[in-house]
Design a protein around this motif. Structure first.
Motif, mmCIF file in Angstrom:
data_model
loop_
_atom_site.group_PDB
_atom_site.id
_atom_site.type_symbol
_atom_site.label_atom_id
_atom_site.label_comp_id
_atom_site.label_asym_id
_atom_site.label_seq_id
_atom_site.Cartn_x
_atom_site.Cartn_y
_atom_site.Cartn_z
ATOM 1 N N PRO A 44 0.823 -1.215 0.000
ATOM 2 C CA PRO A 44 0.000 0.000 0.000
ATOM 3 C C PRO A 44 0.858 1.267 0.000
ATOM 4 O O PRO A 44 1.998 1.257 0.502
ATOM 5 C CB PRO A 44 -0.811 -0.116 1.300
ATOM 6 N N PRO A 45 0.326 2.361 -0.551
ATOM 7 C CA PRO A 45 1.105 3.613 -0.613
ATOM 8 C C PRO A 45 1.638 4.072 0.746
ATOM 9 O O PRO A 45 2.764 4.561 0.838
ATOM 10 C CB PRO A 45 0.098 4.619 -1.185
ATOM 11 N N GLY A 46 0.833 3.912 1.795
ATOM 12 C CA GLY A 46 1.307 4.304 3.125
ATOM 13 C C GLY A 46 2.522 3.511 3.562
ATOM 14 O O GLY A 46 3.472 4.070 4.139
ATOM 15 N N GLU A 47 2.518 2.211 3.278
ATOM 16 C CA GLU A 47 3.675 1.383 3.625
ATOM 17 C C GLU A 47 4.887 1.732 2.770
ATOM 18 O O GLU A 47 6.029 1.677 3.235
ATOM 19 C CB GLU A 47 3.328 -0.092 3.460
ATOM 20 N N VAL A 48 4.637 2.094 1.492
ATOM 21 C CA VAL A 48 5.745 2.503 0.621
ATOM 22 C C VAL A 48 6.425 3.742 1.184
ATOM 23 O O VAL A 48 7.658 3.803 1.298
ATOM 24 C CB VAL A 48 5.237 2.771 -0.808
#
Length: 339
Positions: A44-48
Motif C-alpha cells: 500500500p502507498p502508506g507502507e511505501v
C-alpha cells in the motif's frame, strides 16, 4: 480596458506555469509510489512511504521494506533516469536539428547499442559485460556518424541525419546476421531490443547516473542558445551563437546520456519523441522550460509504462511505449502536413 485585459492574461499565464509544473511533479511522485507498491506483492502507498522514510533515516528494514528497497525502488529510479534522459535528449535534438521528428536514436546510438549487446549475448559473455559492450558500441556508432558527416569544421544537419541513417542501417544488418548465427539466444537479444528495466539494481542506477547527469546538465546549460537557434542559423550567428560548436556539443552530450541509458535497459522507443511534443503543447517551445519539464514527464511516463508492462501480458516496456508512441507519431505527421 485592453491593457487591463492584457495584464490579466499575463498574470494568468504566469500562474499557470507553476501550477502545471507542480502537476508534473505530483505525477512523477505518484509514479514512484505506485511503481514501487504494485506488483506480484502489493505494498500500500502508506507502507511505501514508510519504507522510504525508514530507509532514508537509516532505520532497520523489515517485511515489505526489503521488497521496496532491494527490488522495486532500483527499477523505478532507473525508469525515472532513463525516461528523463531520453526526453531531454529528444527535445534537444528536435531543437538543434529544427526537426520535430528527431529523436535520441537519430545518429545510430540504438543500433550501436543493440549490436554491442548482441555480440555479448551471442558470445555467451557474463551479463555484467553486456551493458559495457553496448555502451562502447553506441558511442562508437555516434563517432562514426560524426566522422562521416563532417564537412571541414562543419557538421551540416542533413549530412548528420543521412550519416546516422547509414550507420544505423549497417549496424542493424550486422545485428541481424549475429542473431541468425546464434538462434538459441535470439529471445534474449529480442528482449534487449524491446527494453527491460527488470534487471536494474542499485549498482546499475549508480552507473547510469553520471551519464544522465553529465549529458542532461550540459543540454540544460545550452537551452538559451537552442532558443536562439530557432530564429534561424544566420540570425543566431548574428546574435553571437557559435552554431557549429552548439550543434557538436549538443550531439555529443545527448549521445552520451542516451548511450548510458540504453546500454543498461535496452532500446526503448518513442519516449524521446513524444514527451517533448507534449511538453511543447502544454508549456510552449522555449527550451529553458521544455527540457527540465520533459525530464519530469519522461520519467513519470516510463515508470507508468513499465508498471503497465509488468502487470499485464505486454511484458516489455518497449512494447508499451511503442503502442503509445505509434498513434502519437501518426497524429504528429498529420499535424505537420496540415500546417
Amino acid at each position: 480596458m485592453e491593457a487591463a485585459a492584457s495584464d490579466r492574461r499575463g498574470a494568468a499565464g504566469a500562474l499557470a506555469l507553476p501550477l502545471k509544473t507542480a502537476g508534473l511533479v505530483l505525477l512523477l511522485l505518484s509514479a514512484v509510489v505506485l511503481g514501487t507498491g504494485l506488483g506480484s506483492v502489493t505494498v500500500p502507498p502508506g507502507e511505501v512511504l514508510g519504507a522510504l522514510w525508514r530507509g532514508v533515516t537509516g532505520q532497520e528494514l523489515a517485511g515489505n521494506d526489503v521488497i521496496v528497497w532491494q527490488i522495486r525502488l532500483p527499477r523505478v529510479v532507473m525508469g525515472v533516469l532513463v525516461g528523463a534522459s531520453l526526453s531531454v535528449c529528444g527535445g534537444a535534438f528536435q531543437g538543434v536539428f529544427r526537426n520535430p521528428l528527431a529523436d535520441p536514436y537519430l545518429l545510430g546510438v540504438a543500433s550501436g547499442s543493440a549490436l554491442g549487446a548482441t555480440i555479448a549475448i551471442v558470445a555467451g559473455w557474463p551479463r555484467t559485460l553486456i551493458p559495457v559492450t553496448a555502451l562502447l558500441l553506441a558511442l562508437a556508432a555516434v563517432t562514426c556518424t560524426l566522422i562521416l558527416a563532417r564537412e571541414g569544421r562543419r557538421f551540416p544537419p542533413n549530412r548528420l541525419i543521412l550519416a546516422g541513417v547509414v550507420v544505423g542501417s549497417v549496424l542493424s544488418a550486422a545485428t541481424t546476421a549475429l542473431i541468425l548465427r546464434g538462434e538459441d539466444r535470439a529471445r534474449q537479444v529480442l528482449a534487449y531490443t524491446l527494453g527491460d528495466l527488470g534487471f536494474s539494481g542499485w549498482l546499475d542506477v549508480l552507473t547510469v547516473l553520471p551519464y544522465a547527469a553529465l549529458g542532461g546538465g550540459v543540454l540544460l546549460l545550452l537551452a538559451r542558445a537552442l532558443d536562439t537557434l530557432q530564429l534561424g542559423e544566420l540570425t543566431a550567428r548574428s546574435l553571437g551563437v557559435p552554431v557549429e560548436r552548439l550543434r557538436l556539443i549538443t550531439v555529443v552530450a545527448a549521445s552520451v546520456a542516451t548511450a548510458g541509458a540504453v546500454a543498461y535497459v535496452g532500446v526503448i522507443g518513442f519516449v524521446g519523441l513524444i514527451v517533448p511534443h507534449v511538453v511543447r503543447l502544454l508549456f510552449g517551445p522555449g527550451h529553458r522550460t521544455l527540457l527540465p519539464l520533459s525530464a519530469l514527464l519522461g520519467g513519470a511516463l516510463l515508470v507508468y509504462a513499465d508498471l503497465l508492462a509488468r502487470t499485464t501480458p505486454l511484458s516489455q516496456v518497449g512494447i508499451v511505449t511503442t503502442l503509445l508512441g505509434g498513434p502519437f507519431f501518426l497524429w504528429l505527421l498529420r499535424r505537420q502536413s496540415s500546417e
